[in-house]
Motif scaffolding. Structure first.
Motif, PDB file in Angstrom:
ATOM      1  N   HIS A  83      13.840   0.884  -0.997  1.00 44.32           N
ATOM      2  CA  HIS A  83      15.274   0.611  -0.875  1.00 44.32           C
ATOM      3  C   HIS A  83      16.047   0.574  -2.188  1.00 44.32           C
ATOM      4  O   HIS A  83      17.265   0.774  -2.176  1.00 44.32           O
ATOM      5  CB  HIS A  83      15.488  -0.745  -0.182  1.00 44.32           C
ATOM      6  CG  HIS A  83      14.990  -0.795   1.226  1.00 44.32           C
ATOM      7  ND1 HIS A  83      15.771  -0.477   2.308  1.00 44.32           N
ATOM      8  CD2 HIS A  83      13.766  -1.123   1.724  1.00 44.32           C
ATOM      9  CE1 HIS A  83      15.064  -0.617   3.418  1.00 44.32           C
ATOM     10  NE2 HIS A  83      13.841  -1.006   3.092  1.00 44.32           N
ATOM     11  N   TYR A  84      15.398   0.290  -3.288  1.00 39.12           N
ATOM     12  CA  TYR A  84      16.170  -0.066  -4.492  1.00 39.12           C
ATOM     13  C   TYR A  84      15.887   0.747  -5.746  1.00 39.12           C
ATOM     14  O   TYR A  84      16.615   0.621  -6.721  1.00 39.12           O
ATOM     15  CB  TYR A  84      15.947  -1.560  -4.818  1.00 39.12           C
ATOM     16  CG  TYR A  84      16.326  -2.475  -3.685  1.00 39.12           C
ATOM     17  CD1 TYR A  84      17.656  -2.595  -3.281  1.00 39.12           C
ATOM     18  CD2 TYR A  84      15.354  -3.197  -2.993  1.00 39.12           C
ATOM     19  CE1 TYR A  84      18.012  -3.418  -2.228  1.00 39.12           C
ATOM     20  CE2 TYR A  84      15.702  -4.040  -1.938  1.00 39.12           C
ATOM     21  CZ  TYR A  84      17.030  -4.139  -1.555  1.00 39.12           C
ATOM     22  OH  TYR A  84      17.374  -4.959  -0.511  1.00 39.12           O
ATOM     23  N   ARG A  85      14.844   1.565  -5.775  1.00 43.14           N
ATOM     24  CA  ARG A  85      14.512   2.274  -7.007  1.00 43.14           C
ATOM     25  C   ARG A  85      14.393   3.787  -6.780  1.00 43.14           C
ATOM     26  O   ARG A  85      13.923   4.237  -5.731  1.00 43.14           O
ATOM     27  CB  ARG A  85      13.203   1.732  -7.612  1.00 43.14           C
ATOM     28  CG  ARG A  85      13.330   0.321  -8.202  1.00 43.14           C
ATOM     29  CD  ARG A  85      14.279   0.273  -9.378  1.00 43.14           C
ATOM     30  NE  ARG A  85      14.435  -1.053  -9.976  1.00 43.14           N
ATOM     31  CZ  ARG A  85      15.425  -1.891  -9.692  1.00 43.14           C
ATOM     32  NH1 ARG A  85      16.351  -1.542  -8.784  1.00 43.14           N
ATOM     33  NH2 ARG A  85      15.508  -3.066 -10.286  1.00 43.14           N
ATOM     34  N   GLU A  86      14.811   4.558  -7.789  1.00 47.27           N
ATOM     35  CA  GLU A  86      14.771   6.023  -7.737  1.00 47.27           C
ATOM     36  C   GLU A  86      13.352   6.502  -8.012  1.00 47.27           C
ATOM     37  O   GLU A  86      12.794   6.232  -9.078  1.00 47.27           O
ATOM     38  CB  GLU A  86      15.718   6.576  -8.813  1.00 47.27           C
ATOM     39  CG  GLU A  86      15.789   8.079  -8.879  1.00 47.27           C
ATOM     40  CD  GLU A  86      16.676   8.674  -7.815  1.00 47.27           C
ATOM     41  OE1 GLU A  86      16.123   9.056  -6.761  1.00 47.27           O
ATOM     42  OE2 GLU A  86      17.896   8.746  -8.030  1.00 47.27           O
ATOM     43  N   ILE A  87      12.747   7.211  -7.046  1.00 53.68           N
ATOM     44  CA  ILE A  87      11.379   7.692  -7.238  1.00 53.68           C
ATOM     45  C   ILE A  87      11.260   9.204  -7.041  1.00 53.68           C
ATOM     46  O   ILE A  87      10.181   9.769  -7.218  1.00 53.68           O
ATOM     47  CB  ILE A  87      10.372   6.970  -6.301  1.00 53.68           C
ATOM     48  CG1 ILE A  87      10.720   7.212  -4.828  1.00 53.68           C
ATOM     49  CG2 ILE A  87      10.306   5.484  -6.617  1.00 53.68           C
ATOM     50  CD1 ILE A  87       9.673   6.664  -3.854  1.00 53.68           C
TER      51      ILE A  87
ATOM     52  N   SER B 127      10.255  -2.004 -13.303  1.00 50.88           N
ATOM     53  CA  SER B 127      11.198  -2.169 -14.413  1.00 50.88           C
ATOM     54  C   SER B 127      11.501  -0.849 -15.112  1.00 50.88           C
ATOM     55  O   SER B 127      12.534  -0.704 -15.774  1.00 50.88           O
ATOM     56  CB  SER B 127      10.651  -3.168 -15.428  1.00 50.88           C
ATOM     57  OG  SER B 127       9.525  -2.618 -16.104  1.00 50.88           O
ATOM     58  N   MET B 128      10.617   0.137 -14.976  1.00 53.06           N
ATOM     59  CA  MET B 128      10.819   1.440 -15.620  1.00 53.06           C
ATOM     60  C   MET B 128      11.756   2.352 -14.827  1.00 53.06           C
ATOM     61  O   MET B 128      12.245   3.350 -15.354  1.00 53.06           O
ATOM     62  CB  MET B 128       9.467   2.152 -15.783  1.00 53.06           C
ATOM     63  CG  MET B 128       8.520   1.469 -16.744  1.00 53.06           C
ATOM     64  SD  MET B 128       6.841   2.126 -16.595  1.00 53.06           S
ATOM     65  CE  MET B 128       7.068   3.793 -17.173  1.00 53.06           C
ATOM     66  N   LEU B 129      11.986   2.011 -13.575  1.00 56.73           N
ATOM     67  CA  LEU B 129      12.715   2.918 -12.679  1.00 56.73           C
ATOM     68  C   LEU B 129      14.197   2.564 -12.596  1.00 56.73           C
ATOM     69  O   LEU B 129      14.569   1.394 -12.598  1.00 56.73           O
ATOM     70  CB  LEU B 129      12.096   2.874 -11.280  1.00 56.73           C
ATOM     71  CG  LEU B 129      10.599   3.205 -11.210  1.00 56.73           C
ATOM     72  CD1 LEU B 129      10.085   3.010  -9.792  1.00 56.73           C
ATOM     73  CD2 LEU B 129      10.344   4.639 -11.683  1.00 56.73           C
ATOM     74  N   ARG B 130      15.029   3.608 -12.478  1.00 56.99           N
ATOM     75  CA  ARG B 130      16.462   3.403 -12.296  1.00 56.99           C
ATOM     76  C   ARG B 130      16.758   2.873 -10.891  1.00 56.99           C
ATOM     77  O   ARG B 130      15.955   3.066  -9.968  1.00 56.99           O
ATOM     78  CB  ARG B 130      17.228   4.726 -12.453  1.00 56.99           C
ATOM     79  CG  ARG B 130      17.144   5.355 -13.815  1.00 56.99           C
ATOM     80  CD  ARG B 130      18.076   6.538 -13.913  1.00 56.99           C
ATOM     81  NE  ARG B 130      17.819   7.547 -12.877  1.00 56.99           N
ATOM     82  CZ  ARG B 130      18.495   8.684 -12.775  1.00 56.99           C
ATOM     83  NH1 ARG B 130      19.468   8.953 -13.619  1.00 56.99           N
ATOM     84  NH2 ARG B 130      18.213   9.556 -11.821  1.00 56.99           N
ATOM     85  N   LYS B 131      17.918   2.258 -10.740  1.00 54.92           N
ATOM     86  CA  LYS B 131      18.351   1.860  -9.401  1.00 54.92           C
ATOM     87  C   LYS B 131      18.567   3.115  -8.556  1.00 54.92           C
ATOM     88  O   LYS B 131      18.983   4.148  -9.059  1.00 54.92           O
ATOM     89  CB  LYS B 131      19.660   1.066  -9.479  1.00 54.92           C
ATOM     90  CG  LYS B 131      19.483  -0.339 -10.017  1.00 54.92           C
ATOM     91  CD  LYS B 131      20.805  -1.095  -9.991  1.00 54.92           C
ATOM     92  CE  LYS B 131      20.622  -2.521 -10.496  1.00 54.92           C
ATOM     93  NZ  LYS B 131      21.920  -3.256 -10.528  1.00 54.92           N
TER      94      LYS B 131
END
Length: 370
Positions: free
Chosen positions: A87-91, A149-153
């Motif tokens: 839901h919250y991080r760009e993968i 913590s490494m990933l953008r929203k």
């Protein structure tokens, strides 16, 4: 409700717009804004906060050897790793900062060499996602919080609104073409488009907000003529324009240029356009179905064919609107319009280009391209 605090909009409908046998899959999705207080104008967009594909999330967690139920920090809140990634991080998109951090963590000399070569790195990241990075370059004893913590929203995606609030009241409609493609030996899918098309369950809610677009608006003068050029899903805002002009009793003439692959299966919102044509609200509808003949035909070809009539409309004060693909369609349409001005307005190419720039400054040539 706003971008920072989206409204959980219930899904009212999810209809396939293409006919049986089409190789395209285009959806008309209706969302309820009842009780939200959100308002919009034709030409605005709706921002949608999507969800990442569950299978990709599961594969990523398994590859990293992590626990999906582990609690991780999201800055001002906490959630499970699985929810955080879904839901919250760009993968699905890789960035240079992420690649640099991963190269350092993994200790891979091969990855560090790739990161040091800017051109090679840009090419490698194209069409790859986080799973493509973690598989060949694993990080030993990776911590779940470190990963998150490494990933953008995960950013919202914008969709042109395909309805007039004057006509549909507490609803908002969008037109979605799910993105599916193969890259580097794996099937891929668009984050928001396939979530909206395939994975919304009954009584699902979509977090939304309104993104106002003051640069793509109907003329204030209801007597002004409007030329709408929108192939594929670019037709969405013009459905909103027509609903609005119908509700307002606008007297101005309306002309639609629409393109897709096949007339019988891909004429999006066909019954509505034909009904407006019969009513006299839509004065012209010019179509280009690229695969229905040996020679491919696109809207820019139709613009040139109808150049004399188009120039007549422009001379009489018509507004021109273009919506859709920014990479290929919009520049091609702009070139076709320049050709029309050169041939029928008897100008040089430089003068024709300046003429279109003047129209844009007067807000008589507006584009919503992406």
């Amino acid at each position: 409700y706003s971008r920072r605090n989206p409204f959980p909009a219930p899904v009212l409908g999810n209809l396939v717009l293409n006919g049986r046998g089409s190789d395209k899959d285009t959806r008309h999705i209706e969302l309820s804004l009842d009780g939200s207080g959100l308002t919009y104008q034709p030409g605005d967009a709706v921002g949608v906060y999507p969800q990442n594909p569950p299978q990709l999330v599961a594969s990523l967690i398994e590859q990293c050897g992590l626990d999906p139920d582990e609690q991780v920090s999201l800055g001002d809140s906490e959630d499970t790793l699985a929810n955080a990634l879904q839901h919250y991080r760009e993968i699905t998109i890789l960035t240079r900062p992420l690649m640099e951090q991963w190269a350092e963590l993994s200790g891979s000399s091969e990855l560090q060499a790739l990161v040091a070569d800017h051109a090679a790195l840009m090419e490698w990241m194209q069409g790859r996602d986080l799973l493509d990075l973690v598989q060949p370059y694993p990080v030993a004893e990776l911590d779940a919080n470190t990963l998150v913590s490494m990933l953008r929203k995960l950013p919202p995606r914008l969709y042109s609104i395909a309805s007039s609030q004057t006509a549909v009241e507490d609803e908002v409609h969008i037109t979605v073409a799910p993105l599916r493609f193969e890259s580097h030996g794996r099937e891929r899918e668009g984050v928001a488009s396939t979530w909206l098309a395939d994975r919304l369950e009954d009584e699902a809610r979509v977090p939304v907000y309104i993104d106002a677009n003051k640069h793509f608006k109907l003329p204030d003068d209801d007597n002004a003529a409007v030329i709408m050029i929108g192939p594929g899903t670019g037709v969405a805002p013009f459905r909103a324009f027509m609903q609005e002009r119908e509700e307002r009793g606008a007297e101005g003439r309306n002309w639609l240029f629409f393109g897709e692959r096949h007339f019988h299966t891909d004429f999006l919102y066909q019954s509505e356009w034909l009904a407006w044509r019969r009513q006299g609200l839509l004065d012209g509808i010019t179509v280009a179905f690229s695969r229905d003949q040996d020679q491919k035909c696109y809207v820019q070809h139709r613009i040139r064919e109808w150049g004399a009539e188009l120039w007549h409309w422009i001379e009489q004060g018509a507004y021109i609107y273009v919506c859709g693909d920014a990479d290929a369609m919009a520049p091609e349409v702009n070139e076709a319009l320049i050709d029309v001005v050169v041939e029928h307005g008897h100008r040089t190419r430089d003068e024709a280009s300046e003429f279109l720039r003047d129209l844009a400054r007067e807000k008589r040539y507006q584009r919503d391209v992406y």
